[in-house]
Design a protein around this motif. Sequence first.
Motif, PDB file in Angstrom:
ATOM      1  N   GLY A  92       0.825  -1.132  -0.012  1.00 27.48           N
ATOM      2  CA  GLY A  92       0.068  -0.109  -0.190  1.00 27.48           C
ATOM      3  C   GLY A  92       0.796   1.325   0.023  1.00 27.48           C
ATOM      4  N   ALA A  93       1.953   1.287   0.536  1.00 25.94           N
ATOM      5  CA  ALA A  93       2.790   2.372   0.709  1.00 25.94           C
ATOM      6  C   ALA A  93       3.454   2.459  -0.571  1.00 25.94           C
ATOM      7  CB  ALA A  93       3.893   2.197   1.706  1.00 25.94           C
ATOM      8  N   SER A  94       4.033   1.500  -1.295  1.00 26.32           N
ATOM      9  CA  SER A  94       4.711   1.611  -2.644  1.00 26.32           C
ATOM     10  C   SER A  94       3.555   2.211  -3.565  1.00 26.32           C
ATOM     11  CB  SER A  94       5.047   0.360  -3.088  1.00 26.32           C
ATOM     12  OG  SER A  94       3.874  -0.623  -3.366  1.00 26.32           O
ATOM     13  N   VAL A  95       2.216   1.827  -3.423  1.00 25.56           N
ATOM     14  CA  VAL A  95       1.292   2.493  -4.501  1.00 25.56           C
ATOM     15  C   VAL A  95       0.981   3.952  -4.094  1.00 25.56           C
ATOM     16  CG1 VAL A  95      -1.301   2.572  -4.910  1.00 25.56           C
ATOM     17  CG2 VAL A  95      -0.087   0.383  -4.549  1.00 25.56           C
ATOM     18  N   TRP A  96       1.081   4.513  -2.996  1.00 21.37           N
ATOM     19  CA  TRP A  96       0.935   5.958  -2.597  1.00 21.37           C
ATOM     20  C   TRP A  96       2.124   6.972  -2.736  1.00 21.37           C
ATOM     21  CZ3 TRP A  96      -3.869   7.386  -3.455  1.00 21.37           C
ATOM     22  CH2 TRP A  96      -4.752   6.528  -3.005  1.00 21.37           C
ATOM     23  N   ARG A 155      12.733   9.518  -7.883  1.00 11.57           N
ATOM     24  CA  ARG A 155      13.360  10.522  -7.247  1.00 11.57           C
ATOM     25  C   ARG A 155      13.175  11.841  -7.721  1.00 11.57           C
ATOM     26  NH1 ARG A 155      18.187   9.903  -3.538  1.00 11.57           N
ATOM     27  NH2 ARG A 155      16.702   8.650  -2.415  1.00 11.57           N
ATOM     28  N   GLY A 156      12.458  12.708  -7.159  1.00  7.96           N
ATOM     29  CA  GLY A 156      12.430  14.149  -7.930  1.00  7.96           C
ATOM     30  C   GLY A 156      11.111  14.025  -8.597  1.00  7.96           C
ATOM     31  N   GLU A 157      10.251  13.283  -8.675  1.00  6.75           N
ATOM     32  CA  GLU A 157       8.993  13.264  -9.436  1.00  6.75           C
ATOM     33  C   GLU A 157       7.993  12.882  -8.665  1.00  6.75           C
ATOM     34  OE1 GLU A 157       9.248  10.883 -12.955  1.00  6.75           O
ATOM     35  OE2 GLU A 157      11.064  11.852 -13.913  1.00  6.75           O
ATOM     36  N   GLU A 158       6.638  13.483  -9.002  1.00 11.41           N
ATOM     37  CA  GLU A 158       5.438  13.163  -8.113  1.00 11.41           C
ATOM     38  C   GLU A 158       4.728  11.901  -8.785  1.00 11.41           C
ATOM     39  OE1 GLU A 158       3.200  16.709  -8.121  1.00 11.41           O
ATOM     40  OE2 GLU A 158       4.817  17.845  -6.929  1.00 11.41           O
ATOM     41  N   THR A 159       5.230  11.200  -9.600  1.00 11.48           N
ATOM     42  CA  THR A 159       4.606   9.949 -10.295  1.00 11.48           C
ATOM     43  C   THR A 159       4.678   8.850  -9.386  1.00 11.48           C
ATOM     44  OG1 THR A 159       5.347  10.648 -12.456  1.00 11.48           O
ATOM     45  CG2 THR A 159       4.386   8.595 -12.309  1.00 11.48           C
ATOM     46  N   THR A 160       3.313   8.569  -8.639  1.00  6.44           N
ATOM     47  CA  THR A 160       3.270   7.616  -7.738  1.00  6.44           C
ATOM     48  C   THR A 160       2.968   6.380  -8.333  1.00  6.44           C
ATOM     49  OG1 THR A 160       0.731   7.886  -7.651  1.00  6.44           O
ATOM     50  CG2 THR A 160       2.251   9.302  -6.089  1.00  6.44           C
ATOM     51  N   VAL A 187       3.788  -5.729  -8.616  1.00  5.69           N
ATOM     52  CA  VAL A 187       4.142  -5.237  -7.073  1.00  5.69           C
ATOM     53  C   VAL A 187       2.661  -5.245  -6.495  1.00  5.69           C
ATOM     54  CG1 VAL A 187       4.816  -3.691  -5.355  1.00  5.69           C
ATOM     55  CG2 VAL A 187       6.370  -4.202  -7.391  1.00  5.69           C
ATOM     56  N   ALA A 188       1.781  -4.230  -7.234  1.00  2.03           N
ATOM     57  CA  ALA A 188       0.307  -3.963  -6.645  1.00  2.03           C
ATOM     58  C   ALA A 188      -0.293  -5.398  -6.511  1.00  2.03           C
ATOM     59  CB  ALA A 188      -0.103  -3.145  -7.479  1.00  2.03           C
ATOM     60  N   HIS A 227      20.106   6.009  -6.687  1.00  2.00           N
ATOM     61  CA  HIS A 227      19.826   7.564  -6.418  1.00  2.00           C
ATOM     62  C   HIS A 227      18.530   7.853  -7.400  1.00  2.00           C
ATOM     63  CE1 HIS A 227      23.339   7.852  -3.748  1.00  2.00           C
ATOM     64  NE2 HIS A 227      23.865   7.405  -4.946  1.00  2.00           N
ATOM     65  N   ARG A 228      18.169   7.280  -8.394  1.00  2.00           N
ATOM     66  CA  ARG A 228      17.234   7.699  -9.226  1.00  2.00           C
ATOM     67  C   ARG A 228      15.818   7.023  -8.851  1.00  2.00           C
ATOM     68  NH1 ARG A 228      18.682   5.995 -15.408  1.00  2.00           N
ATOM     69  NH2 ARG A 228      16.469   6.614 -15.479  1.00  2.00           N
ATOM     70  N   LEU A 229      15.894   6.254  -8.023  1.00  2.00           N
ATOM     71  CA  LEU A 229      14.562   5.319  -7.563  1.00  2.00           C
ATOM     72  C   LEU A 229      14.021   6.244  -6.198  1.00  2.00           C
ATOM     73  CD1 LEU A 229      16.199   1.817  -7.399  1.00  2.00           C
ATOM     74  CD2 LEU A 229      14.969   2.792  -9.373  1.00  2.00           C
ATOM     75  N   GLY A 230      12.772   6.245  -6.311  1.00  2.00           N
ATOM     76  CA  GLY A 230      12.092   6.691  -5.244  1.00  2.00           C
ATOM     77  C   GLY A 230      11.739   5.775  -4.082  1.00  2.00           C
ATOM     78  N   PRO A 231      11.077   6.354  -3.133  1.00  2.00           N
ATOM     79  CA  PRO A 231      10.793   5.224  -1.996  1.00  2.00           C
ATOM     80  C   PRO A 231       9.781   4.198  -2.206  1.00  2.00           C
ATOM     81  CG  PRO A 231       9.608   7.594  -1.836  1.00  2.00           C
ATOM     82  CD  PRO A 231      10.470   7.771  -2.831  1.00  2.00           C
ATOM     83  N   GLY A 232       8.888   4.605  -3.254  1.00  2.00           N
ATOM     84  CA  GLY A 232       8.057   3.591  -3.849  1.00  2.00           C
ATOM     85  C   GLY A 232       8.627   2.282  -4.242  1.00  2.00           C
ATOM     86  N   VAL A 233       9.677   2.361  -4.833  1.00  2.00           N
ATOM     87  CA  VAL A 233      10.601   1.064  -5.322  1.00  2.00           C
ATOM     88  C   VAL A 233      10.989   0.344  -3.960  1.00  2.00           C
ATOM     89  CG1 VAL A 233      12.442   0.334  -6.564  1.00  2.00           C
ATOM     90  CG2 VAL A 233      10.970   2.150  -7.317  1.00  2.00           C
ATOM     91  N   TRP A 234      11.609   1.234  -2.755  1.00  2.00           N
ATOM     92  CA  TRP A 234      12.130   0.344  -1.758  1.00  2.00           C
ATOM     93  C   TRP A 234      10.904  -0.090  -0.964  1.00  2.00           C
ATOM     94  CZ3 TRP A 234      16.674  -0.212  -2.903  1.00  2.00           C
ATOM     95  CH2 TRP A 234      17.265   0.736  -3.430  1.00  2.00           C
ATOM     96  N   CYS A 235       9.670   0.499  -0.985  1.00  2.00           N
ATOM     97  CA  CYS A 235       8.533  -0.166  -0.309  1.00  2.00           C
ATOM     98  C   CYS A 235       8.155  -1.590  -1.155  1.00  2.00           C
ATOM     99  CB  CYS A 235       7.372   0.722  -0.259  1.00  2.00           C
ATOM    100  SG  CYS A 235       7.599   2.228   0.706  1.00  2.00           S
ATOM    101  N   ALA A 236       8.467  -1.397  -2.474  1.00  2.00           N
ATOM    102  CA  ALA A 236       8.303  -2.585  -3.178  1.00  2.00           C
ATOM    103  C   ALA A 236       9.126  -3.822  -2.830  1.00  2.00           C
ATOM    104  CB  ALA A 236       8.184  -2.447  -4.864  1.00  2.00           C
ATOM    105  N   ALA A 237      10.320  -3.452  -2.629  1.00  2.00           N
ATOM    106  CA  ALA A 237      11.474  -4.366  -2.127  1.00  2.00           C
ATOM    107  C   ALA A 237      10.983  -4.935  -0.891  1.00  2.00           C
ATOM    108  CB  ALA A 237      12.991  -3.748  -2.155  1.00  2.00           C
ATOM    109  N   ALA A 238      10.529  -4.133  -0.065  1.00  2.00           N
ATOM    110  CA  ALA A 238      10.115  -4.669   1.575  1.00  2.00           C
ATOM    111  C   ALA A 238       8.840  -5.706   1.280  1.00  2.00           C
ATOM    112  CB  ALA A 238       9.706  -3.582   2.450  1.00  2.00           C
ATOM    113  N   VAL A 239       8.001  -5.407   0.050  1.00  2.00           N
ATOM    114  CA  VAL A 239       7.152  -6.580  -0.192  1.00  2.00           C
ATOM    115  C   VAL A 239       7.748  -7.673  -0.376  1.00  2.00           C
ATOM    116  CG1 VAL A 239       4.846  -7.088  -1.951  1.00  2.00           C
ATOM    117  CG2 VAL A 239       5.587  -4.594  -0.787  1.00  2.00           C
ATOM    118  N   ALA A 240       8.698  -7.739  -0.995  1.00  2.00           N
ATOM    119  CA  ALA A 240       9.459  -9.088  -1.630  1.00  2.00           C
ATOM    120  C   ALA A 240      10.132  -9.730  -0.300  1.00  2.00           C
ATOM    121  CB  ALA A 240      10.312  -8.960  -2.819  1.00  2.00           C
TER     122      ALA A 240
END
Length: 225
Positions: free
Chosen positions: A89-93, A98-103, A133-134, A184-197
Amino acid sequence: MTERQQQRPPGYGAGAAPPPPPVDVAAEAAPSVLGFAPDPAEDDDEDVEPVPDGTTVAGVAAGPGRLAYVRRPDVVGGVLLLLAGVADGASVWLPWERGEETTGLHLVVRAVDAAREGVDELGRTGLWQPAAVALGGAVLVVLGLLLLRPARGHRVSGVLALGVALAVAAAVVARLVDAGWDVHRLGPGVWCAAAVAGLGVLGALKAMLTAPRVTTAPAERLPVG
């Protein structure tokens, strides 16, 4: 020689070894698993399921009506899979770049639109990764709820959860490859996806490696719900 002396066994007297203790025939006839007594049923209300006749438990054939499976939930595995759903759910929102607003939710919507044009378009744009991931996180939540239900074992659910978690891990790795392994190009949503795995793999292994618990059957077999 008196009659009492004639009835004494050989070796009787001072310094002779004491007679061997009597053999407990009832203890030898009790059900056992690999020579050890199974856990006794401590609570009459414990949810048990009789072991079918001829079933092999730890390499030993169970006698009729002597052993029973204890139906219990896998709380640790279920909680791990539910936490994987929370991370999903966190990776979805959260943003995936990084530096973009694309969720992640925006990417999933775009993935649905790309899937209507064809699978090739979905793979070319890389939008299958947030969609995988979703979807995988939602499936892990369902499997986590199944682990919380009492059962003799949860290995089937564990195998399914492991396959889903590995699919999510493959999506995260593919995202890293697309980013040129530049974290450094990856946003927090990707790291939440890694936590899902990661949480999904841990919960799946817990469910797969937990062996069924065997106990002595109660005097009156309880109905299985």
